[in-house]
Design an enzyme around this catalytic site. Structure first.
Site, PDB file in Angstrom:
ATOM      1  CB  CYS A 100      -0.985   0.118   0.746  1.00 13.32           C
ATOM      2  SG  CYS A 100      -0.393   0.370   2.882  1.00 13.32           S
TER       3      CYS A 100
ATOM      4  CG  ASP B 216      14.647  25.807 -33.850  1.00  4.53           C
ATOM      5  OD1 ASP B 216      14.936  26.973 -33.694  1.00  4.53           O
ATOM      6  OD2 ASP B 216      14.778  24.836 -34.622  1.00  4.53           O
TER       7      ASP B 216
ATOM      8  CG  ASP C 270      16.242  20.275 -34.970  1.00  8.22           C
ATOM      9  OD1 ASP C 270      16.546  21.288 -34.502  1.00  8.22           O
ATOM     10  OD2 ASP C 270      16.740  19.204 -35.920  1.00  8.22           O
TER      11      ASP C 270
ATOM     12  CB  CYS D 223       4.069  -0.370   2.304  1.00  8.62           C
ATOM     13  SG  CYS D 223       2.864  -2.095   2.587  1.00  8.62           S
TER      14      CYS D 223
ATOM     15  CG  ASP E  37      16.783  24.832 -30.762  1.00 11.97           C
ATOM     16  OD1 ASP E  37      16.340  26.463 -30.612  1.00 11.97           O
ATOM     17  OD2 ASP E  37      16.321  23.245 -32.128  1.00 11.97           O
TER      18      ASP E  37
END
Length: 746
Positions: free
Chosen positions: A15, A430, A629, A18, A633
């Protein structure tokens, strides 16, 4: 020594309490961060090896009542086989305990429920009958139920409380009261409740086993990924012979032969052959990708129809598939922010329930004057209130969603990214390599000087050979296609965001933005009109000067990706505003934006200014994602609420991002948002039902419906056996609801 991160499988958690107990136990000196996930049954630990080690963490977990499976050597996570073996052993043990429970509980339940029947009435009056019930109940209580006793006692010793304690208290109350009846029948009466204690333990054990199997389905996606890697590979030896070896023995540089229909065993580069490769398991894209010499291929993808010979570049843990699995595990092991509420509630839930059960017992004993009804209601409250569903509500949904994302080429770095994505209202793209293909071509060379046209283009291409910018490569390739011999630069200076300067064959050459050149050198009167005309066609215009005289203009065109319009329209349908940010001039930027459907454009932005654009929108209260990419960036990706990088982008961009899209299909942005929204919808449903279940049924267990005469007796005075069944059902319901995510179309 460097800080290290480990993912440690944990056995024995039932649970949320736990998970909290384990998390508190492993926060030792030297442990910088610790996060325990109930659904994945694992702990993610960041530690300083000079201050503490894995053995100390394992000892702390053991002391708290659970078991840690430690990785061997320098590994950061346990091997799949080791973890699978340990979990199977644990599951087999739980299964044996359950079968013992069922074997004894079934006849016990029959003998108890039908003791007043014509068949058993005479026998049940005998003194030995209750002792028979005790004999059947004891193995269930102290063999099947020993797990709950051990867990409950250890949680108390650790200064906390968990589900095991509630089950142990509830079942023990019914069992030991019944033992009292055996020993003191005159004082306590003839009726025993051995079937109650046995059925509580058996039903909850059954529920835990079913829940474990359902959780196994929740992590099926990552196991499916693991199963994709072929076990053998065909290697070409230095002598030219073909040899079949285990894929685990491959090393970078090996020449590997892949026949049609076979899975590629490593990441590599094609050195010979042509074929199409099915990369759907990485990207989610069903169309095969054509491969020829020089192209990259990825491990576990399928070679369709041609014979390929490739050179291995990534093997074992360095393959793209291994990195994907690592990212998915990382996301599954983390905690989403929405889970914090459940964690805070679970931390105090068990002690509050124990206190409430004592109050219920006292009130009914005082008001009713009878011990047995008070005890039965107390047991029902203890059993029905176990916070298992609450602890599973968020992590199971995160586990399924991250696995679903991986199968669609969407990799969430952590569960927080999965949660944030559903709140996005602004996505900044971009341009180059993200909205466009990223491989621009030289469209026009327009000489402005009356002579030496080809020589000036050669000088411009020579200056650009020192640059890695896509436009620079386009100029170099364009000159080559015109059969122009390109000289080497003798001196080279890059002016970030502006252009380049170089000494080529004794001439000082500058290639870059017209505005940059114009600050020092006057452009011919005719140039302004040409620049405007080319820019209106969506072309990037670059000016060339030789020895401080502008001699020509180069136009470069980078067409949009085929799926860019689909991605933009998908965002607009979701109510998300797309924005294009680029260093290109406004004409070129608006042309590309119009072709893909983006209305807002921020042009002429230097690389270090993209981060400022992101900050401006965030200051307006927008929830912003940045999609890019390139290396330039990375700052914007890191500063956005959510950074999204393309798998074809630079390592720096992927490291800065929160989500990586395998390949370069930007429709993954839309799918990531759809998946996040579906996951949050499921999480909220789970949390609602988990809270509602406890809020609604605890009062029923406490006797709130006792006076509603038209209800069945076992409902208005909720029997502990029904409470145990309901508690187990609630956890299974939450897990099964989370599994619906695997069928959601995104």
């Amino acid at each position: 020594m460097a800080i290290k991160n480990f993912q440690i499988p944990i056995l024995g958690m039932h649970c949320a309490a736990c998970a909290a107990n384990v998390e508190n136990a492993i926060r030792l000196p030297g442990v910088l961060e610790a996060s325990v996930n109930l659904a994945s049954q694992s702990a993610t630990v960041r530690l300083d090896p000079e201050k503490t080690g894995l053995e100390a963490i394992a000892a702390a977990v053991e002391k708290a009542g659970y078991r840690a499976i430690l990785p061997g050597g320098e590994a950061e996570s346990v091997s799949r086989d080791e973890e699978e073996k340990a979990r199977m052993e644990e599951l087999a043990k739980r299964r044996t305990e359950l079968w013992v429970g069922l074997a004894f509980s079934a006849p016990l339940f029959f003998l108890s429920m039908w003791r007043e029947s014509a068949l058993l009435g005479a026998l049940s009056a005998e003194a030995w009958y209750n002792w028979l019930l005790f004999t059947l109940a004891a193995p269930v209580q102290f063999y099947t139920g020993m797990l709950f006793y051990r867990g409950g006692i250890r949680s108390l010793l650790a200064g906390s409380a968990n589900m095991d304690l509630l089950v142990a208290l509830g079942s023990s109350a019914a069992f030991f009261y019944s033992v009292g009846v055996l020993l003191f029948p005159a004082e306590l009466g003839p009726h025993v409740y051995f079937e109650t204690s046995a059925m509580i333990i058996t039903l909850i054990s059954l529920g835990k086993l079913l829940e474990a199997r359902a959780r196994g389905k929740a992590s099926q996606a990552i196991r499916n990924l693991m199963d994709l890697s072929p076990e053998e590979a065909h290697v070409l030896t230095p002598e030219g012979e073909e040899k079949t070896v285990p894929a685990s023995d491959l090393r970078p540089g090996d020449l590997v032969i892949v026949r049609p229909g076979e899975r590629i065993p490593v990441d590599g580069e094609v050195v010979w052959g042509e074929s199409s490769v099915d990369e759907s398991m990485l990207t989610g894209e069903s169309m095969p990708v054509e491969k020829t010499a020089g192209d990259k291929v990825f491990g576990a993808t399928v070679n369709n129809n041609g014979l390929l010979r490739l050179r291995a570049t990534g093997v074992g843990e360095q393959t793209t598939l291994a990195q994907i699995i690592r990212l998915v595990r990382q996301a599954q092991a983390g905690k989403a922010p929405i889970q914090r509420l459940a964690d805070r509630v679970s931390a105090v839930f068990v002690p509050v329930i124990i206190a409430l059960a004592l109050i219920v017992f006292a009130l009914w004993w005082v008001l009713g004057g009878e011990f047995v009804p008070a005890m039965i209601r107390t047991v029902a409250v203890l059993v029905i209130a176990c916070p298992c569903a609450l602890g599973l509500a968020t992590p199971t949904a995160v586990m399924v969603a991250s696995g679903k994302g991986a199968s669609q080429g969407i990799l969430f770095k952590n569960s927080e990214a999965l949660e944030i994505a559903h709140r996005l209202d602004t996505v900044i793209f971009d341009k180059t390599g993200t909205i466009t293909r990223g491989t621009p071509e030289m469209a026009d060379w327009i000489p402005l000087a009356e002579e030496r046209s080809e020589e000036n283009l050669a000088l411009a291409a020579g200056a650009e050979t020192g640059s890695e910018h896509p436009a620079a490569r386009a100029i170099v390739e364009g000159a080559k296609k015109r059969n122009i011999k390109i000289p080497e630069p003798e001196q080279f200076i890059s002016q970030t965001g502006m252009g380049v300067e170089a000494r080529v064959q004794g001439h000082w050459v500058r290639v870059g933005r017209p505005g940059w050149l114009e600050s020092d050198e006057a452009l011919p009167d005719s140039a302004a009109g040409i620049v405007e005309k080319l820019a209106a066609q969506g072309k990037t215009v670059i000016a060339v000067s030789v020895d401080r005289q502008v001699v020509g203009l180069v136009s470069v065109f980078d067409p949009e990706k085929p799926k860019a319009p689909e991605a933009v329209s998908g965002l607009i349908k979701l109510g998300v505003t797309p924005i294009l940010v680029t260093g290109d001039n406004e004409f070129s930027a608006k042309y590309i934006a119009s072709r893909v459907g983006i209305a807002r454009v921020v042009a002429g932005v230097l690389p270090d200014e993209k981060e400022k654009v992101v900050g401006e929108y965030r200051q307006q209260g927008k929830i912003v994602a940045m999609v890019g990419d390139g290396i330039n960036d990375a700052p914007a990706l890191a500063s956005a609420d959510l950074g999204i990088s393309l798998g074809t982008g630079t390592d720096v961009a992927k490291e800065a991002a929160d989500i990586t899209l395998v390949g370069d299909d930007i429709t993954g942005v839309v799918r990531a948002i759809n998946l996040s929204r579906a996951a949050l919808r499921i999480i909220k449903q789970n949390l609602f039902w988990a809270f509602f279940y406890n809020l609604a049924l605890i009062p029923v267990a406490a006797g709130a419906l006792h006076s509603v005469s038209w209800l069945p007796v076992m409902v208005r005075d909720l029997h502990p056996v029904l409470a145990a069944a309901a508690m187990a059902l609630s956890s299974i319901t939450v897990v099964m609801n989370s599994l619906r995510l695997s069928r959601v179309r995104i």
